[in-house]
Write an enzyme that holds these catalytic residues in place. Structure first.
Site, mmCIF file in Angstrom:
data_model
loop_
_atom_site.group_PDB
_atom_site.id
_atom_site.type_symbol
_atom_site.label_atom_id
_atom_site.label_comp_id
_atom_site.label_asym_id
_atom_site.label_seq_id
_atom_site.Cartn_x
_atom_site.Cartn_y
_atom_site.Cartn_z
ATOM 1 C CE1 TYR A 146 4.325 -6.311 -6.941
ATOM 2 C CE2 TYR A 146 3.226 -8.827 -6.437
ATOM 3 C CZ TYR A 146 4.214 -7.424 -6.712
ATOM 4 O OH TYR A 146 4.354 -6.717 -5.159
ATOM 5 C CE LYS A 154 -4.685 7.417 -5.682
ATOM 6 N NZ LYS A 154 -6.229 8.146 -4.806
ATOM 7 C CG ASP A 202 -5.918 6.734 -2.063
ATOM 8 O OD1 ASP A 202 -7.472 6.368 -3.038
ATOM 9 O OD2 ASP A 202 -5.783 7.796 -1.844
ATOM 10 C CG ASP A 206 1.598 -8.572 -3.037
ATOM 11 O OD1 ASP A 206 1.372 -9.941 -1.401
ATOM 12 O OD2 ASP A 206 2.737 -8.800 -3.142
ATOM 13 C CG ASP A 266 1.194 -8.566 2.937
ATOM 14 O OD1 ASP A 266 0.783 -9.209 2.429
ATOM 15 O OD2 ASP A 266 2.478 -8.589 3.404
#
Ligand code: GGG
Length: 326
Positions: free
Chosen positions: A120, A167, A199, A223, A227
């Site tokens: 980001y 990751k 994951d 982020d 969610d």
């Protein structure tokens, strides 16, 4: 003492849920001076720029900011606003409130999301008609600052330690640096950490969220995974957030501008009102923050509900019920 608060409703349902939170704050015995400022898609369409300099300067100078949502201009608004308060962490609690019909009622966790870099940080390029690239930025210093906050957070809130989601088996250099920096700060402070591949975390949190309390993540992962957790606790209308900096903070619901329901007056104001409670606590008004949380909890339990929670009440009905309980 007067608390100077910048209020940025932004786009879509931000224009509905942000005034609702201000109404709740105005019902408290705290001396606020609210200053409304503009940002978002509608500002860009009128003036060409999504974040006016005046808005940035206000956010950088007032005690705290309450922010609603933006749509297509998220990168031009949210990222600079976080920068305006020097925010290095986005605190996103995902918890189930009494009376809310949640997919996983036992969920109770907090994401501590890195807030300045990762994918980001904005280094995108179009190199040809066929090729676009993105540079991912990870520094030891930002990861360590997040880790130091996470250590204090678990100590202050009575947790045993925290998970680090990454990751690093694929992004060895960037997520490897993130993981190593976070774990080494926690080790130095004697705080327990457990690593989890992000994951795998997505699956495990759906199957058994009780495995997790505090989850420290890189920016994009925080982020997305928060969610996902919103889906476990009743939807995006239930997730508040606090962007914390050394001196000031910016408080916003996790949800965006929800153009599909904008203007109908049915948006769930809970996430923004709980974000306002987080703002009160950040400013040292713990008692008032708790009053707001209790009022929200009471209304969710046996008061009017917006359609996302299975009711047919409006944003105004829910807000009035919360104010009545204060
Ligand atoms: N309430 C803030 C908002 O508009 N969120 C939408 C969004 O795209 N957020 C990206 C982010 O939190 O980094």
């Amino acid at each position: 003492m007067t608390e100077e608060i910048t209020v940025i409703p932004g786009d879509g349902i931000g224009q509905e849920v942000t005034p609702a939170a201000v109404e709740v704050l105005e019902a408290l015995e705290v001396d606020f001076a609210f200053q409304e400022a503009e940002a978002g898609d509608y500002v860009r369409s009128e003036t060409g720029e999504a974040l006016p300099e005046d808005t940035y300067d206000l956010v950088a100078s007032t005690d705290a900011t309450l922010f609603g949502a933006v749509g297509e201009t998220a990168a031009d608004v949210i990222l600079p606003l976080r920068d305006a308060v020097d925010s290095f962490v986005n605190v996103r609690p995902a918890t189930v409130y009494p009376g809310v019909d949640a997919v996983r009622p036992e969920t109770d966790l907090v994401f501590l999301r890195e807030n300045t870099e990762g994918v980001y940080s904005g280094h995108e390029d179009r190199l040809s008609d066929d090729l676009s690239t993105l540079t991912r930025v990870v520094t030891s210093s930002a990861s360590e600052q997040l880790a130091a906050f996470a250590c204090e957070f678990v100590e202050d809130n009575g947790y045993d330690g925290f998970h680090v989601a990454h990751k690093a088996n694929v992004m060895r250099e960037t997520d490897g640096r993130f993981r190593d920096s976070v774990v080494s700060v926690a080790d130095e402070r004697g705080v327990e950490t457990e690593e989890v591949l992000m994951d795998a975390f997505a699956t495990h949190v759906c199957l058994d969220p009780t495995q997790f309390d505090v989850v420290v993540c890189p920016n994009l992962a925080g982020d997305v995974l928060s969610d996902l957790a919103a889906g476990l606790v009743g939807g995006l209308g239930m997730l508040p957030s606090a962007n914390i900096g050394p001196e000031r903070g910016l408080f916003e619901p996790v949800h965006g501008s929800a153009p599909d329901i904008a203007g109908e007056g049915i948006a769930n104001p809970a996430a923004t009102i709980i974000s306002a409670a987080m703002m009160l606590e950040h400013l040292g008004h713990d008692e008032e923050g708790k009053r707001v949380r209790d009022a929200v909890e009471g209304v969710l339990e046996d008061g009017p509900r917006t359609p996302d929670l299975g009711g047919d009440a409006s944003t105004a009905d829910v807000t009035d019920a919360i104010v009545d309980r204060l």
